[in-house]
Structures are given as structure tokens and as C-alpha cells.
Write an enzyme that holds these catalytic residues in place. Sequence first.
Site, PDB file in Angstrom:
ATOM      1  N   SER A   1     -17.788 -16.061 -17.270  1.00  0.00           N
ATOM      2  CA  SER A   1     -16.953 -14.676 -18.263  1.00  0.00           C
ATOM      3  C   SER A   1     -16.456 -15.331 -19.034  1.00  0.00           C
ATOM      4  O   SER A   1     -16.129 -16.518 -18.947  1.00  0.00           O
ATOM      5  CB  SER A   1     -16.386 -13.546 -16.683  1.00  0.00           C
ATOM      6  OG  SER A   1     -15.291 -13.241 -17.943  1.00  0.00           O
TER       7      SER A   1
ATOM      8  N   TYR B   1      -9.673 -13.791 -11.349  1.00  0.00           N
ATOM      9  CA  TYR B   1     -10.613 -13.658 -11.440  1.00  0.00           C
ATOM     10  C   TYR B   1     -11.513 -15.034 -12.218  1.00  0.00           C
ATOM     11  O   TYR B   1     -12.450 -15.379 -11.794  1.00  0.00           O
ATOM     12  CB  TYR B   1     -10.653 -12.202 -12.096  1.00  0.00           C
ATOM     13  CG  TYR B   1     -12.845 -11.917 -12.755  1.00  0.00           C
ATOM     14  CD1 TYR B   1     -13.215 -11.649 -11.768  1.00  0.00           C
ATOM     15  CD2 TYR B   1     -12.952 -12.314 -13.916  1.00  0.00           C
ATOM     16  CE1 TYR B   1     -14.828 -11.387 -12.350  1.00  0.00           C
ATOM     17  CE2 TYR B   1     -13.998 -11.734 -14.495  1.00  0.00           C
ATOM     18  CZ  TYR B   1     -15.135 -10.989 -13.457  1.00  0.00           C
ATOM     19  OH  TYR B   1     -16.083 -10.774 -14.381  1.00  0.00           O
TER      20      TYR B   1
ATOM     21  N   LYS C   1     -14.103 -17.937 -11.371  1.00  0.00           N
ATOM     22  CA  LYS C   1     -15.504 -17.909 -12.341  1.00  0.00           C
ATOM     23  C   LYS C   1     -15.493 -19.053 -12.459  1.00  0.00           C
ATOM     24  O   LYS C   1     -16.662 -19.938 -12.420  1.00  0.00           O
ATOM     25  CB  LYS C   1     -15.713 -16.589 -13.434  1.00  0.00           C
ATOM     26  CG  LYS C   1     -15.385 -15.667 -13.424  1.00  0.00           C
ATOM     27  CD  LYS C   1     -17.289 -14.940 -11.893  1.00  0.00           C
ATOM     28  CE  LYS C   1     -17.705 -13.799 -12.200  1.00  0.00           C
ATOM     29  NZ  LYS C   1     -18.647 -13.742 -11.830  1.00  0.00           N
TER      30      LYS C   1
END
Length: 336
Positions: free
Chosen positions: A126, A154, A158
Amino acid sequence: MRVVVTGGFGFLGSRLAEALLRKRTFGGTPIDRLVLADRVVRLDAPPAADPLVHVVHGDLLDRLDEVFAEPVDVLFHLAAAVSAECEADVGLGLRANVDTTRALLDAARAQSAGGGPVPRVVFSSSLAVYGAGPGAPLPPVVSESTLPLPRSSYGTQKLICEYLIADYTRHGFLDGRVARLMTVTVRPGKPNAAASGFLSGIIREPLAGRPAVCPVHPGLRVALSSPRRAVHGLLRIAEAERGSGPGRLDGLAPVNLPALTVSVADMLATLRQAAGDAAADLVTVRPDPAAEAIVATWPAAFDNSRAAALGLEPDPSFLAVVQDYIADQAARNRTD
């Protein structure tokens, strides 16, 4: 040729599965089995009825033995906990995103170490791996050489997975490829817990005649990709041969999928253009500091050179994205 898609019944996973089933080949080789693994499955969804498909139902961390019960040639790892829920529950994010990915990579490593094929693992990362903060501003245009400094759990999770995949690939345990997705919009269905979910909601809900809230200031610029371009990018990165030169995947660096840069104000103006005043007036701007604190740290402008070398281009306009969404929804409604 056995191909696995984790998160295979999710938003992108189901579209990727449909694309693979239309082709029925990967890199020119016929697909013998397409495994769709997901915690939530829809056995009435078209891919589930295809004779090539095998469904693995349950928490991925608990079902890896079934996923790797037969040799895996290609694995698209799309399953993940999303941004806002990772921020609210760090333990959940670590288990779903880091622990599960490491276990998956170890299963792939065990397969190759045991004399099986070296699996090609394609990971959906991402733009959230990037972030702006005090003393570390983002450059005006971001590329793969920009230092990732995530400002969310998050994004951190990732990035950890990206590094693990690069290291396992360096050792020859697997052939890892990382595609960094832009915010994919317009997503159909119900709102989810992603911090970026409103970027779909402010289009999807008014088009369905429902009100929507925009939790950021309209001047905020964002990097977007349509579902069609995102799926095409994942497949292109997965099928590319390694090496230097146009059309080849060079080195271990991730690929930032092409970005369409627009402001939220541009998005709302496009909604008004495509659907009229009645739809556009259903959107209320009500800034939420918590949402803006995450989304505003993400870069909006990208150097797409690495993706362009693979033949990938951004969407031509946000109007084209909205029109694609309307057309796709009409087609799905006809088949339901």
C-alpha cells in the site's frame, strides 16, 4: 499450474479471480487449479461454481496446511486487516497482517526446501508505507527510492511484510513481487473500516441515492486507482519475467502501481458532472481529525516510471473511473 488467491472473495480478490478464470492461463501456462482462500466466502459467487476453483474457508493462519496441501506455483496474497481497524487494534493488525504473512512465507519456503517448485508470491502492499512527519517531509513526487516512513500501524505492518518478502526472495526461498496499491476506488458494497473508505463512499452512496459524509477538507489531494487498473497491475507484475529492460521486473524493489492524482474537491465536482446536483448534494463535508490524521500523511503524487516500464498506466481521469464503476455495477446487476 496451481494458483492461490488469499482474500479470494474480497473486493479485489474476487475481481482478480474472475480475470484469471477468463484467461484460464498464467504466463501462457494453463491453470489446473485456482484456490480461493478467505475467512468469509460466497459459494453463490460466480467464481465458486467454476470447475477450476477450490475454496479454502477459514482464518488463513489456521488453513495454510490446506492451501499448501499440493504444490503452489503462484500465490497472490491479498488478505489483510485494513487501516482503521489496525490503528484501533494493533494486536489484530499484527496477527492478520504480519504473523499470517510470515507463516505463509514459511510455508512457501518449506515447499521449495522440500524439492517442490519455488512459488511466485505476489503481495498487495500500500501507499500507506509512506508518510510525512516532523523532520521527514515527503518529496513533492514519490518514487520507489523514497524512504518509507509509515505513520500508521497498517503502513508499518505492510512495510514489515515487504522486507520479509525481499529477504526470502534474496535467499531463493520464493520469488516475491510487491505491488504497492494506490487507494482503489470506487469500491462497491458496504463501507468498510479502511481509513480511505470514504473515497469510495462519497461516490458510491450518492449514486445509490444515499447520503455520505466526507471526513476531510476538500482540498486534500489523493492518489487513486480504479479496480480495473489495480487488478491489471497485479497480474502484470505477477507475470513479468525478471531481468532488465522494458517489460521486465528489475531487482527486488516494490512497484508503485500508477496513480491518478486528484483532490477530493475534484472528485465531488466529477460526481456532480456524472450524476447531477441531486446526487452531489447528498455529500456533507464534516472533517474528522482522526481520519484526516491518517489519510493526509499519504503521498498524492507519484513517479510512475517503474510501472510504466512494465506497460502500466494510470486511469485517464476520475470521470473515467466513475463511468467504469457505473458500467460495472449495471453489468453485475444484470447477472444477479
